[in-house]
Structures are given as structure tokens and as C-alpha cells.
Design a protein around this motif. Sequence first.
Motif, short mmCIF file in Angstrom:
data_model
loop_
_atom_site.label_atom_id
_atom_site.label_comp_id
_atom_site.label_asym_id
_atom_site.label_seq_id
_atom_site.Cartn_x
_atom_site.Cartn_y
_atom_site.Cartn_z
N TYR A 1 7.40 -4.02 -5.83
CA TYR A 1 6.58 -4.90 -6.65
C TYR A 1 7.46 -5.69 -7.62
CZ TYR A 1 3.43 -6.13 -10.53
OH TYR A 1 2.77 -6.80 -11.53
N GLU A 2 8.40 -5.00 -8.26
CA GLU A 2 9.27 -5.67 -9.23
C GLU A 2 10.19 -6.70 -8.55
OE1 GLU A 2 11.13 -2.27 -10.96
OE2 GLU A 2 9.62 -2.09 -12.56
N ARG A 3 10.48 -6.49 -7.27
CA ARG A 3 11.30 -7.45 -6.52
C ARG A 3 10.49 -8.63 -6.00
NH1 ARG A 3 14.34 -4.28 -1.90
NH2 ARG A 3 14.81 -6.45 -1.35
N GLY A 4 9.21 -8.64 -6.26
CA GLY A 4 8.36 -9.73 -5.82
C GLY A 4 7.91 -9.62 -4.38
N MET A 5 7.95 -8.41 -3.82
CA MET A 5 7.55 -8.23 -2.43
C MET A 5 6.04 -8.17 -2.25
SD MET A 5 10.16 -8.34 -0.53
CE MET A 5 11.92 -8.51 -0.88
N ALA A 6 5.29 -7.97 -3.33
CA ALA A 6 3.83 -7.96 -3.27
C ALA A 6 3.30 -8.15 -4.68
CB ALA A 6 3.31 -6.66 -2.67
N PRO A 7 2.22 -8.93 -4.85
CA PRO A 7 1.65 -9.13 -6.18
C PRO A 7 0.67 -8.05 -6.61
CG PRO A 7 0.50 -10.48 -4.59
CD PRO A 7 1.60 -9.78 -3.84
N LEU A 8 0.34 -7.16 -5.66
CA LEU A 8 -0.69 -6.15 -5.91
C LEU A 8 -0.29 -4.85 -5.22
CD1 LEU A 8 -3.63 -5.54 -6.95
CD2 LEU A 8 -4.41 -6.26 -4.68
N LEU A 9 -0.54 -3.72 -5.91
CA LEU A 9 -0.29 -2.40 -5.34
C LEU A 9 -1.62 -1.70 -5.10
CD1 LEU A 9 2.62 -1.10 -7.64
CD2 LEU A 9 2.81 -2.17 -5.38
N VAL A 10 -1.73 -1.05 -3.96
CA VAL A 10 -2.84 -0.13 -3.68
C VAL A 10 -2.23 1.24 -3.45
CG1 VAL A 10 -4.67 0.52 -2.08
CG2 VAL A 10 -4.35 -1.88 -2.68
N PHE A 11 -2.75 2.24 -4.15
CA PHE A 11 -2.34 3.62 -3.90
C PHE A 11 -3.53 4.36 -3.29
CE2 PHE A 11 0.61 2.68 -7.55
CZ PHE A 11 1.74 2.62 -6.75
N THR A 12 -3.27 5.04 -2.19
CA THR A 12 -4.35 5.68 -1.43
C THR A 12 -4.04 7.13 -1.15
OG1 THR A 12 -5.47 5.69 0.74
CG2 THR A 12 -3.32 4.63 0.65
N GLY A 13 -5.02 8.01 -1.38
CA GLY A 13 -4.84 9.41 -1.05
C GLY A 13 -5.63 10.33 -1.96
N GLU B 1 -3.62 12.27 -5.05
CA GLU B 1 -2.34 11.60 -4.84
C GLU B 1 -2.36 10.17 -5.39
OE1 GLU B 1 -2.22 14.24 -0.79
OE2 GLU B 1 -2.39 12.06 -0.65
N ALA B 2 -3.41 9.42 -5.07
CA ALA B 2 -3.47 8.03 -5.50
C ALA B 2 -3.50 7.91 -7.01
CB ALA B 2 -4.69 7.34 -4.89
N VAL B 3 -4.21 8.81 -7.68
CA VAL B 3 -4.30 8.77 -9.13
C VAL B 3 -2.95 9.06 -9.77
CG1 VAL B 3 -5.35 9.85 -11.16
CG2 VAL B 3 -6.75 9.35 -9.14
N HIS B 4 -2.24 10.05 -9.24
CA HIS B 4 -0.92 10.36 -9.77
C HIS B 4 0.07 9.23 -9.48
CE1 HIS B 4 -1.25 14.56 -11.23
NE2 HIS B 4 -2.31 14.57 -10.44
N TYR B 5 -0.04 8.61 -8.31
CA TYR B 5 0.80 7.46 -8.00
C TYR B 5 0.53 6.32 -9.01
CZ TYR B 5 2.49 8.99 -3.36
OH TYR B 5 3.12 9.62 -2.32
N LEU C 1 -4.66 -1.06 -7.65
CA LEU C 1 -5.95 -0.55 -7.19
C LEU C 1 -5.76 0.87 -6.66
CD1 LEU C 1 -7.38 -3.62 -5.22
CD2 LEU C 1 -8.03 -2.85 -7.52
N VAL C 2 -6.78 1.70 -6.83
CA VAL C 2 -6.70 3.10 -6.42
C VAL C 2 -7.78 3.40 -5.39
CG1 VAL C 2 -7.00 5.49 -7.17
CG2 VAL C 2 -5.65 3.91 -8.55
N ILE D 1 0.85 -1.19 0.00
CA ILE D 1 0.00 0.00 0.00
C ILE D 1 0.89 1.23 0.00
CG2 ILE D 1 -1.77 1.30 1.22
CD1 ILE D 1 -2.77 -1.32 2.40
N GLY D 2 0.80 2.03 -1.07
CA GLY D 2 1.55 3.27 -1.16
C GLY D 2 0.72 4.41 -0.60
N LEU D 3 1.20 5.02 0.48
CA LEU D 3 0.45 6.06 1.18
C LEU D 3 0.68 7.41 0.51
CD1 LEU D 3 1.25 4.95 4.83
CD2 LEU D 3 -0.67 4.28 3.39
N GLY D 4 -0.41 8.03 0.09
CA GLY D 4 -0.34 9.27 -0.66
C GLY D 4 0.32 10.40 0.11
#
Length: 216
Positions: free
Chosen positions: A47-59, A73-77, A92-93, A30-33
Motif C-alpha cells: 500500500y505504501e509503495r502505491g500498489m493499491a489505494p485500498l486494503l481489504v483484510f479477510t478472515g 484474523e481480519a480484525v487483527h490485520y 475494509l474488513v 486483499i490480505g488473506l487471513g
Amino acid sequence: MISARAREDALLIWDYHQMGHVLRPCSVAIGLGSHDLGVADEAVRLYERGMAPLLVFTGATSPTTAARMPRGEAVHYRDRALELGVPDSSVLVEPRARNSGENIRFSKALLEDNGVDVSSVLLVSKPYEERRAYATARQLWPEVDVVSASAPMVFEDYLASIGDERLVIDMLVGALQRLLIYPDQGFMIRQEVPDIVMQAYERLRGDGFTSRIVPG
């Protein structure tokens, strides 16, 4: 000009805010805005290192980000992640959150709505927001394991990357104030703050680094 003592105090608080967690694969990142697009960059690297299969950007937006990220913020992320090669299906946004508590609560709800089974969360934030993100998630989402992460940068490099030293120090101070007052309001778990860090915090407040302080 920022005095040498203020820089030393800010560095103490900077170091305290970082959790030093060992990275490991999690159910979701989860990327915090915020004003810092580097959070999205770091989320993509993880994500590219395989640390998570899914990203959520929030803000959503704030007075600090409205001019720089007018669509939220989330949309720009998300745009940044797609630009860096992450497939749309892996992002996911959550565009409504306006504080750390809402970042966590709304992201949790979004994942539930999308049927994502979450047992662990990799929280990606600015370097000086690691501890705040961790404390918030442990309070509001206690059933998952939480790992805090940020771009691996030294303090001076981060100051240079943002280009506004006073803003960064103000935010360091504001983030620590929230760690002190929000547990009583039920927003975070309480964490011990070393005396040397508290002394640095009080000096910086006394020197006027207060633009990000919660009033009252």
C-alpha cells in the motif's frame, strides 16, 4: 528433528507455491487471513509503495489462529495496518471467511457493496499460499486480473519467523494437496505440478507431515 531430506523436499514445494508475479498497481490489495501477521505487514508495505489505494483484510478464526487472534484474523490485520499508519478510510474488513474460497467470494461481495470498481486484485498471502490464492481467485473471480504477492523471504528465514518447522511443512503439504483435489470440486483452476514436486509431496506425506491434509 526435521531431516535434511525433508527440508529439501519442503523447499521444492515452497518454491513451487510461489508464483513469481511481477508486482504492479491494482485496484485493491486483499490480505488473506492466517496465523501469520506478516501478511498484514506486507499488505501495508505494498500500500505504501502505491500498489493499491485500498486494503481489504479477510478472515475469521480457525483452530490455528483462535488463541493468537481471538477477535478474528481480519480484525487483527486491520489493527496492525492502523498501527503502521494506514488511515482507517483505506481499510475494509471482511470478518467471516473461513477458507480461501470464502476469502475471495466474501471480499468480492464486500467491495461490490462499497461501490468499489475492481479490474485487478493484488492478493497478499503467506509465501506458500501464493499459488493457492491465485488458483482460487481465477476460478471464483475470473473477470479480474490477479497478481499474487507475499513477503520476500527465503525458506529458512520463514521457518525461523514462525518458530514451528513442522507446522510450516505440514501447511506446505496441505496447500499442495488442495491444489490437487480442489479443481475437481470447482474451487480452483487446475495447474500443472512438476513430477519432482509431486515426488517431494509424496515423501513428506509418507513421513507424516499430514496435520493439514484434508481427510477423505
